[in-house]
Write a protein that holds these residues in place. Structure first.
Motif, PDB file in Angstrom:
ATOM      1  N   ILE A  29       0.881  -1.160   0.000  1.00 39.37           N
ATOM      2  CA  ILE A  29       0.000   0.000   0.000  1.00 39.37           C
ATOM      3  C   ILE A  29       0.918   1.209   0.000  1.00 39.37           C
ATOM      4  CG2 ILE A  29      -1.722   1.298   1.306  1.00 39.37           C
ATOM      5  CD1 ILE A  29      -2.714  -1.359   2.423  1.00 39.37           C
ATOM      6  N   LEU A  30       0.779   2.059  -0.996  1.00 46.74           N
ATOM      7  CA  LEU A  30       1.762   3.102  -1.240  1.00 46.74           C
ATOM      8  C   LEU A  30       1.232   4.483  -0.889  1.00 46.74           C
ATOM      9  CD1 LEU A  30       2.877   1.793  -4.733  1.00 46.74           C
ATOM     10  CD2 LEU A  30       3.982   1.349  -2.547  1.00 46.74           C
ATOM     11  N   LYS A  31       2.181   5.351  -0.491  1.00 49.02           N
ATOM     12  CA  LYS A  31       1.878   6.767  -0.303  1.00 49.02           C
ATOM     13  C   LYS A  31       2.758   7.569  -1.246  1.00 49.02           C
ATOM     14  CE  LYS A  31       2.637   7.474   4.058  1.00 49.02           C
ATOM     15  NZ  LYS A  31       2.674   8.237   5.321  1.00 49.02           N
ATOM     16  N   GLY A  32       2.255   8.735  -1.649  1.00 51.99           N
ATOM     17  CA  GLY A  32       3.089   9.577  -2.493  1.00 51.99           C
ATOM     18  C   GLY A  32       2.319  10.048  -3.708  1.00 51.99           C
ATOM     19  N   TYR A  33       2.741   9.621  -4.879  1.00 50.92           N
ATOM     20  CA  TYR A  33       2.085   9.942  -6.143  1.00 50.92           C
ATOM     21  C   TYR A  33       1.947  11.457  -6.392  1.00 50.92           C
ATOM     22  CZ  TYR A  33       0.893   5.037  -6.616  1.00 50.92           C
ATOM     23  OH  TYR A  33       0.961   3.685  -6.739  1.00 50.92           O
ATOM     24  N   PRO A  34       3.019  12.237  -6.267  1.00 49.77           N
ATOM     25  CA  PRO A  34       2.900  13.679  -6.538  1.00 49.77           C
ATOM     26  C   PRO A  34       2.593  13.991  -7.991  1.00 49.77           C
ATOM     27  CG  PRO A  34       5.196  13.045  -6.199  1.00 49.77           C
ATOM     28  CD  PRO A  34       4.363  11.865  -5.817  1.00 49.77           C
ATOM     29  N   TYR A  35       2.827  13.044  -8.893  1.00 41.76           N
ATOM     30  CA  TYR A  35       2.550  13.302 -10.310  1.00 41.76           C
ATOM     31  C   TYR A  35       1.056  13.341 -10.604  1.00 41.76           C
ATOM     32  CZ  TYR A  35       2.720  12.822 -15.394  1.00 41.76           C
ATOM     33  OH  TYR A  35       2.554  13.016 -16.733  1.00 41.76           O
ATOM     34  N   PHE A  36       0.257  12.657  -9.765  1.00 36.83           N
ATOM     35  CA  PHE A  36      -1.169  12.534 -10.035  1.00 36.83           C
ATOM     36  C   PHE A  36      -1.925  13.747  -9.478  1.00 36.83           C
ATOM     37  CE2 PHE A  36       0.223   8.402 -11.023  1.00 36.83           C
ATOM     38  CZ  PHE A  36      -0.732   7.808 -11.829  1.00 36.83           C
ATOM     39  N   ARG A  37      -1.793  14.865 -10.170  1.00 35.05           N
ATOM     40  CA  ARG A  37      -2.512  16.081  -9.842  1.00 35.05           C
ATOM     41  C   ARG A  37      -3.603  16.317 -10.897  1.00 35.05           C
ATOM     42  NH1 ARG A  37      -0.732  16.698  -4.750  1.00 35.05           N
ATOM     43  NH2 ARG A  37       1.532  16.879  -4.632  1.00 35.05           N
ATOM     44  N   ASP A  38      -4.559  17.159 -10.534  1.00 35.21           N
ATOM     45  CA  ASP A  38      -5.620  17.482 -11.492  1.00 35.21           C
ATOM     46  C   ASP A  38      -5.049  17.978 -12.810  1.00 35.21           C
ATOM     47  OD1 ASP A  38      -7.369  16.750  -9.575  1.00 35.21           O
ATOM     48  OD2 ASP A  38      -8.154  18.754  -9.151  1.00 35.21           O
ATOM     49  N   SER A  39      -3.980  18.787 -12.711  1.00 31.90           N
ATOM     50  CA  SER A  39      -3.407  19.384 -13.913  1.00 31.90           C
ATOM     51  C   SER A  39      -2.747  18.356 -14.823  1.00 31.90           C
ATOM     52  CB  SER A  39      -2.378  20.451 -13.525  1.00 31.90           C
ATOM     53  OG  SER A  39      -1.351  19.889 -12.721  1.00 31.90           O
ATOM     54  N   ASN A  40      -2.456  17.168 -14.284  1.00 33.06           N
ATOM     55  CA  ASN A  40      -1.783  16.129 -15.072  1.00 33.06           C
ATOM     56  C   ASN A  40      -2.733  15.052 -15.573  1.00 33.06           C
ATOM     57  OD1 ASN A  40       0.693  17.350 -14.713  1.00 33.06           O
ATOM     58  ND2 ASN A  40       1.243  16.108 -12.945  1.00 33.06           N
ATOM     59  N   LEU A  41      -4.032  15.146 -15.227  1.00 35.62           N
ATOM     60  CA  LEU A  41      -4.954  14.053 -15.511  1.00 35.62           C
ATOM     61  C   LEU A  41      -5.022  13.713 -16.991  1.00 35.62           C
ATOM     62  CD1 LEU A  41      -8.005  14.546 -13.112  1.00 35.62           C
ATOM     63  CD2 LEU A  41      -6.130  12.904 -12.949  1.00 35.62           C
ATOM     64  N   GLN A  42      -5.110  14.730 -17.846  1.00 30.32           N
ATOM     65  CA  GLN A  42      -5.235  14.448 -19.264  1.00 30.32           C
ATOM     66  C   GLN A  42      -3.968  13.788 -19.799  1.00 30.32           C
ATOM     67  OE1 GLN A  42      -8.116  14.727 -21.097  1.00 30.32           O
ATOM     68  NE2 GLN A  42      -6.850  13.429 -22.423  1.00 30.32           N
ATOM     69  N   LYS A  68     -11.331   0.747   3.874  1.00 28.37           N
ATOM     70  CA  LYS A  68     -10.569   0.186   2.765  1.00 28.37           C
ATOM     71  C   LYS A  68      -9.075   0.054   3.071  1.00 28.37           C
ATOM     72  CE  LYS A  68     -13.863  -0.038  -0.461  1.00 28.37           C
ATOM     73  NZ  LYS A  68     -14.205  -1.247  -1.226  1.00 28.37           N
ATOM     74  N   ILE A  69      -8.532   0.950   3.897  1.00 33.71           N
ATOM     75  CA  ILE A  69      -7.100   0.914   4.187  1.00 33.71           C
ATOM     76  C   ILE A  69      -6.893   0.795   5.693  1.00 33.71           C
ATOM     77  CG2 ILE A  69      -6.562   2.274   2.133  1.00 33.71           C
ATOM     78  CD1 ILE A  69      -6.099   4.691   3.863  1.00 33.71           C
ATOM     79  N   PRO A  70      -5.732   0.301   6.142  1.00 31.08           N
ATOM     80  CA  PRO A  70      -5.484   0.124   7.574  1.00 31.08           C
ATOM     81  C   PRO A  70      -5.647   1.432   8.351  1.00 31.08           C
ATOM     82  CG  PRO A  70      -3.805  -0.993   6.291  1.00 31.08           C
ATOM     83  CD  PRO A  70      -4.609  -0.188   5.324  1.00 31.08           C
ATOM     84  N   GLU A  71      -6.171   1.329   9.557  1.00 26.46           N
ATOM     85  CA  GLU A  71      -6.403   2.516  10.389  1.00 26.46           C
ATOM     86  C   GLU A  71      -5.111   3.274  10.659  1.00 26.46           C
ATOM     87  OE1 GLU A  71      -8.333   3.680  14.761  1.00 26.46           O
ATOM     88  OE2 GLU A  71      -8.170   1.586  14.117  1.00 26.46           O
ATOM     89  N   GLU A  72      -4.029   2.528  10.904  1.00 31.01           N
ATOM     90  CA  GLU A  72      -2.739   3.166  11.191  1.00 31.01           C
ATOM     91  C   GLU A  72      -2.269   4.015  10.016  1.00 31.01           C
ATOM     92  OE1 GLU A  72       1.833   1.920  12.548  1.00 31.01           O
ATOM     93  OE2 GLU A  72       0.294   0.379  12.255  1.00 31.01           O
ATOM     94  N   LEU A  73      -2.407   3.474   8.792  1.00 25.15           N
ATOM     95  CA  LEU A  73      -2.009   4.221   7.606  1.00 25.15           C
ATOM     96  C   LEU A  73      -2.894   5.447   7.427  1.00 25.15           C
ATOM     97  CD1 LEU A  73      -0.378   4.537   4.976  1.00 25.15           C
ATOM     98  CD2 LEU A  73      -2.058   3.059   3.860  1.00 25.15           C
ATOM     99  N   TYR A  74      -4.190   5.278   7.617  1.00 24.10           N
ATOM    100  CA  TYR A  74      -5.117   6.402   7.487  1.00 24.10           C
ATOM    101  C   TYR A  74      -4.724   7.525   8.444  1.00 24.10           C
ATOM    102  CZ  TYR A  74      -9.477   9.067   7.423  1.00 24.10           C
ATOM    103  OH  TYR A  74     -10.403  10.071   7.312  1.00 24.10           O
ATOM    104  N   ASN A  75      -4.471   7.178   9.697  1.00 24.38           N
ATOM    105  CA  ASN A  75      -4.101   8.185  10.697  1.00 24.38           C
ATOM    106  C   ASN A  75      -2.770   8.849  10.367  1.00 24.38           C
ATOM    107  OD1 ASN A  75      -6.448   7.679  12.164  1.00 24.38           O
ATOM    108  ND2 ASN A  75      -5.463   6.136  13.457  1.00 24.38           N
TER     109      ASN A  75
END
Length: 462
Positions: A216-229, A258-265
């Motif tokens: 289960i990953l965190k990050g993804y700075p490339y996935f912004r609204d401006s990059n969707l197209q 959907k995701i572990p409570e620890e990760l969510y927090n």
């Protein structure tokens, strides 16, 4: 950038084994080699080997080092020594990582007895241009000694490091590199010379990204609204049938299930800290963090009123205005989201390690992804290390010889890392042919007589 990773007495590794990313003498595709005055590095490395040869164990070794540097020993570490030899229970496990950091060739390492969870030694030094070792610090926990080397020049800076070092001289549970980076921002401001310690720590925490298929990953700075197209165009160009993407908000309660409570927090805490810091600095941007489970994708945002919202991504295919969530897409499409982040995120000096990159992907897709990365590596100092079974990478001669390593099993069962460069193949010998004619000795070893005996017994009803 990563220069070398060495490990001993960990999982399937017995004696010391090294993965080197130093480039060989090959001239082919030299435009994607990182070069400075005294160093040449490959930006891609593919690890091949039979099932059970130790490919994933090398990735686990890297993740273990990262975890210990970041926050200490992870759960379940005490049995991670090479257990085929019972005597290895009391033999120190050693890791050494050579990196290019702040334009310096640095080597960091530590040894620990995993069975007892006891750190024994730790060191950090620079390789000078003349090849000499200039120690930054060294620590021997058994002897309760800490020494500052000749790297630092300022007396006050040396005294500061020595003070923290001597306080940690008998700390068996924590690395000095971790201790010196706990809430020490003010120290680095007062003593800029010491920032090399912060840079090395940040290399492990921020520059190195390690991914297993089930993560289960965190990050993804490339996935912004401006990059969707652009992302939609990439997915479409890769033959997924996806034409458009859209972002929709979803209730937080759904995400919590959907995701572990620890990760969510953790995500919420990180988001609030980032928001507070941005307000302190007078920045108006809305901070966000992205996270993905196996078939889920979420964007956590916090607005100017400190309201947290969670959004997800949906996909439009051939039918206009009919959208599907990620859970309805194929596993291969979900896998591509990880790889797009690596391929197209504008980053430098990042190291990505991906176990089983070909999981859920068509062979042609895997080779295309690697080709795209290597093409983009010509203008970026980003490295990609993968484990794979995809022999088409060899057949199509996509990789240089120094971008290929094999994981082999010794007669005693330990893992051996062997670069293709060390085989010294004839210039007219194709790597793919060498793999299947036995020259490389890197294929699974079948006991055909035993297998035939089992089949005969089943056919005869025994």
């Amino acid at each position: 950038m990563l220069i070398r990773f060495a490990v001993s007495n960990f999982l399937s590794f017995d004696g010391k084994q090294e993965l080197s990313l130093e480039a060989g003498r090959a001239r082919r595709n030299s435009n994607r080699i990182y070069t400075n005055r005294r160093l040449r590095l490959v930006k891609g490395e593919a690890l091949f080997g039979a099932n059970g040869s130790g490919k994933s164990n090398l990735v686990k070794a890297m993740r273990f080092v990262q975890a210990v540097v970041r926050s200490g020993f992870p759960r379940g570490f005490s049995n991670s020594y090479y257990r085929i030899k019972d005597e290895n229970r009391v033999v120190p496990t050693e890791f050494e990582v050579e990196i290019l950091c702040e334009d310096k060739r640095l080597c960091y390492g530590f040894s620990t007895v995993l069975y007892t969870g006891s750190i024994e030694t730790e060191w950090l030094y620079e390789f000078t241009p003349s090849g000499l070792k200039k120690y930054i610090f060294s620590r021997d926990v058994e002897k309760e000694t800490f020494e500052v080397g000749e790297f630092f020049k300022g007396k006050d800076a040396i005294a500061k490091v020595k003070n923290y070092g001597e306080d940690s001289a008998n700390d068996h549970e924590n690395l000095f590199l971790t201790i010196i980076n706990r809430s020490k921002g003010k120290m680095y401001s007062e003593f800029p010379e010491l920032k090399i310690l912060q840079s090395v720590f940040e290399w492990f925490v921020s520059k190195l990204t390690i991914s297993f298929p089930e993560d289960i990953l965190k990050g993804y700075p490339y996935f912004r609204d401006s990059n969707l197209q652009e992302i939609a165009d990439i997915l479409n160009a890769l033959g997924t049938g996806i034409k458009n993407l859209r972002i929709v908000e979803i209730p937080q309660e759904i995400v919590k299930n959907k995701i572990p409570e620890e990760l969510y927090n953790d995500i919420i805490v990180d988001l609030e800290k980032t928001n507070a810091q941005m307000k302190k600095e007078g920045k108006e941007a809305t901070p966000s963090i992205m996270a993905r489970a196996i078939k889920e994708f979420y964007t956590f945002e916090i607005d100017e009123n400190d309201r947290v919202s969670v959004k997800t991504i949906e996909f439009e295919h051939e039918a206009p205005n009919v959208y599907f969530n990620l859970n309805e897409e194929s596993d291969g499409t979900a896998r591509l989201l990880d790889l797009i982040e690596i391929l197209f995120k504008v980053s430098n000096d990042s190291i990505y390690v991906i176990d089983e990159i070909d999981r859920c992907l068509h062979p042609a897709m895997t080779t295309k992804i690697i080709k795209l990365f290597l093409q983009m590596a010509e203008s970026r100092n980003t490295q990609l290390i993968i484990t794979t079974h995809e022999s088409r990478l060899l057949k199509d001669e996509i990789l240089r010889n120094d971008e290929i390593s094999f994981m082999l099993k010794s007669l005693s069962g330990s893992t051996i890392i062997k670069s293709l460069d060390t085989y010294q193949l004839r210039s007219d010998k194709k790597v793919y042919e060498a793999l299947f004619d036995g020259t490389l000795d890197a294929l699974p070893k079948f006991d055909n007589e035993k297998l035939q005996g089992i089949i005969d017994c089943n056919l005869n009803g025994n």
